[in-house]
Design a protein around this motif. Structure first.
Motif, mmCIF file in Angstrom:
data_model
loop_
_atom_site.group_PDB
_atom_site.id
_atom_site.type_symbol
_atom_site.label_atom_id
_atom_site.label_comp_id
_atom_site.label_asym_id
_atom_site.label_seq_id
_atom_site.Cartn_x
_atom_site.Cartn_y
_atom_site.Cartn_z
ATOM 1 N N MET A 1 22.958 -40.810 -1.289
ATOM 2 C CA MET A 1 21.577 -40.956 -2.412
ATOM 3 C C MET A 1 21.710 -39.879 -3.307
ATOM 4 O O MET A 1 21.937 -38.836 -2.980
ATOM 5 N N MET A 2 21.312 -40.286 -4.465
ATOM 6 C CA MET A 2 21.090 -39.210 -5.761
ATOM 7 C C MET A 2 20.011 -38.195 -5.433
ATOM 8 O O MET A 2 18.855 -38.701 -5.130
ATOM 9 N N LYS A 3 20.187 -37.297 -5.778
ATOM 10 C CA LYS A 3 19.119 -35.873 -5.637
ATOM 11 C C LYS A 3 18.447 -36.111 -6.942
ATOM 12 O O LYS A 3 19.101 -35.769 -7.949
ATOM 13 N N ASP A 4 17.410 -36.855 -7.075
ATOM 14 C CA ASP A 4 16.596 -36.974 -8.392
ATOM 15 C C ASP A 4 15.198 -36.482 -8.423
ATOM 16 O O ASP A 4 14.555 -36.916 -9.451
ATOM 17 N N CYS A 5 14.914 -35.578 -7.606
ATOM 18 C CA CYS A 5 13.351 -35.080 -7.536
ATOM 19 C C CYS A 5 13.474 -33.690 -7.606
ATOM 20 O O CYS A 5 14.094 -32.942 -6.739
ATOM 21 N N ILE A 6 12.202 -33.312 -7.856
ATOM 22 C CA ILE A 6 11.666 -31.911 -7.632
ATOM 23 C C ILE A 6 10.678 -32.023 -6.803
ATOM 24 O O ILE A 6 9.646 -32.772 -6.923
ATOM 25 N N LEU A 28 15.393 -29.641 -5.830
ATOM 26 C CA LEU A 28 15.033 -28.323 -6.293
ATOM 27 C C LEU A 28 13.392 -28.363 -5.497
ATOM 28 O O LEU A 28 12.756 -29.516 -5.748
ATOM 29 N N ALA A 29 13.210 -27.433 -4.889
ATOM 30 C CA ALA A 29 11.814 -27.265 -4.470
ATOM 31 C C ALA A 29 11.132 -26.161 -5.047
ATOM 32 O O ALA A 29 11.881 -24.731 -5.101
ATOM 33 N N VAL A 30 9.938 -26.281 -5.653
ATOM 34 C CA VAL A 30 9.323 -25.151 -6.447
ATOM 35 C C VAL A 30 8.131 -24.912 -5.632
ATOM 36 O O VAL A 30 7.260 -25.540 -5.430
ATOM 37 N N CYS A 50 13.986 -24.500 2.970
ATOM 38 C CA CYS A 50 14.710 -24.804 2.125
ATOM 39 C C CYS A 50 16.225 -24.174 2.452
ATOM 40 O O CYS A 50 17.178 -24.788 2.144
ATOM 41 N N GLN A 51 16.131 -22.916 2.846
ATOM 42 C CA GLN A 51 17.476 -22.428 3.250
ATOM 43 C C GLN A 51 18.184 -23.246 4.414
ATOM 44 O O GLN A 51 19.477 -23.483 4.134
ATOM 45 N N ARG A 52 17.378 -23.586 5.355
ATOM 46 C CA ARG A 52 18.044 -24.199 6.474
ATOM 47 C C ARG A 52 18.772 -25.648 6.101
ATOM 48 O O ARG A 52 19.602 -26.210 6.620
ATOM 49 N N HIS A 57 15.804 -23.246 -4.030
ATOM 50 C CA HIS A 57 14.232 -23.063 -4.003
ATOM 51 C C HIS A 57 13.824 -22.086 -4.997
ATOM 52 O O HIS A 57 14.658 -20.964 -5.242
ATOM 53 N N MET A 58 12.682 -22.384 -5.754
ATOM 54 C CA MET A 58 12.416 -21.339 -6.715
ATOM 55 C C MET A 58 10.897 -21.102 -6.660
ATOM 56 O O MET A 58 10.089 -21.829 -6.179
#
Length: 221
Positions: A1-6, A28-30, A50-52, A57-58
């Motif tokens: 599946m494509m990664k298309d989200c924040i 990406l998670a912000v 996020c690391q797991r 992660h930003m």
């Protein structure tokens, strides 16, 4: 599946569940550091999950919110009230247009990264007290983001019509340890157990049949 989200990730129950639930799509998670009393407690949990999962992660500062906005949720604001979200006094915890500001930044990031969607973990329990969590706001903002970006970025809010207990049930299925999330608005060493978000957390986990390993000061004392 494509990664298309924040994903806008606070480190609380709802957004951590959404992170695990939709990890295959999240590029990406912000997390926004905006001067709340509990930011310092939330951010490490957001980073941990996020690391797991191997998701970037930003942490982005929005310090002007803490400096110029009025809310008991913010450092320097009034004391966080105890009670239930249904109580009028919980309106003091509203940070004016917080989600609108965070979503705007996330949409800009999504366009910069070539991503198509921004995700937020609002749910039906938020609707009464937080105007910028309601379905009509989400729909209007998504329409505006689509019109205001070249690729037509939209919002994905799959929990909008779920209860917090529904989310907890999903988290139980995913094997999430909710003691590794933060909810309490007071931001102490442990959850207070009596503010609106602690009460909501306890009720949701109990209704979902989740073993609540959270340490609550008022409950333990």
């Amino acid at each position: 599946m494509m990664k298309d989200c924040i994903l806008i990730l606070s480190g609380g129950m709802d957004s951590v569940t959404l992170l695990h639930d939709y990890q295959a799509r999240i590029a990406l998670a912000v997390t926004f550091d905006y001067g709340s009393k509990h930011n310092a407690r939330e951010i490490p949990f957001a980073r941990l999950h996020c690391q797991r999962l191997g998701i970037e992660h930003m942490v982005l500062p929005l310090s002007f919110i803490g400096q110029y906005f009025e809310s008991s949720l913010l450092i320097g604001g009034a004391d966080i009230p105890d009670g239930h979200y249904a109580d009028d006094n919980m309106r003091s915890t509203v940070v004016p247009f917080r989600n609108g500001i965070m979503l705007s930044v996330a949409v800009g990031l999504a366009e910069s990264r070539g991503l198509q969607h921004v995700m937020m973990a609002n749910h039906s329990g938020d609707h009464t007290i937080y105007p910028d969590c309601r379905p009509e706001f989400v729909e209007a903002f998504s329409t505006a983001a689509q019109a205001g970006t070249f690729p037509g970025i939209t919002l994905l809010t799959p929990y909008t019509h779920l209860t917090k207990a529904d989310i907890a049930r999903r988290g139980k299925e995913l094997g999430i340890d909710y003691s590794e999330t933060w909810s309490c608005y007071k931001g102490g060493d442990h959850h207070c157990g009596t503010c609106g978000t602690c009460v909501e957390r306890r009720e949701a986990l109990a209704e979902a049949g989740v073993d609540d390993k959270t340490v609550y000061i008022e409950i333990e004392s």
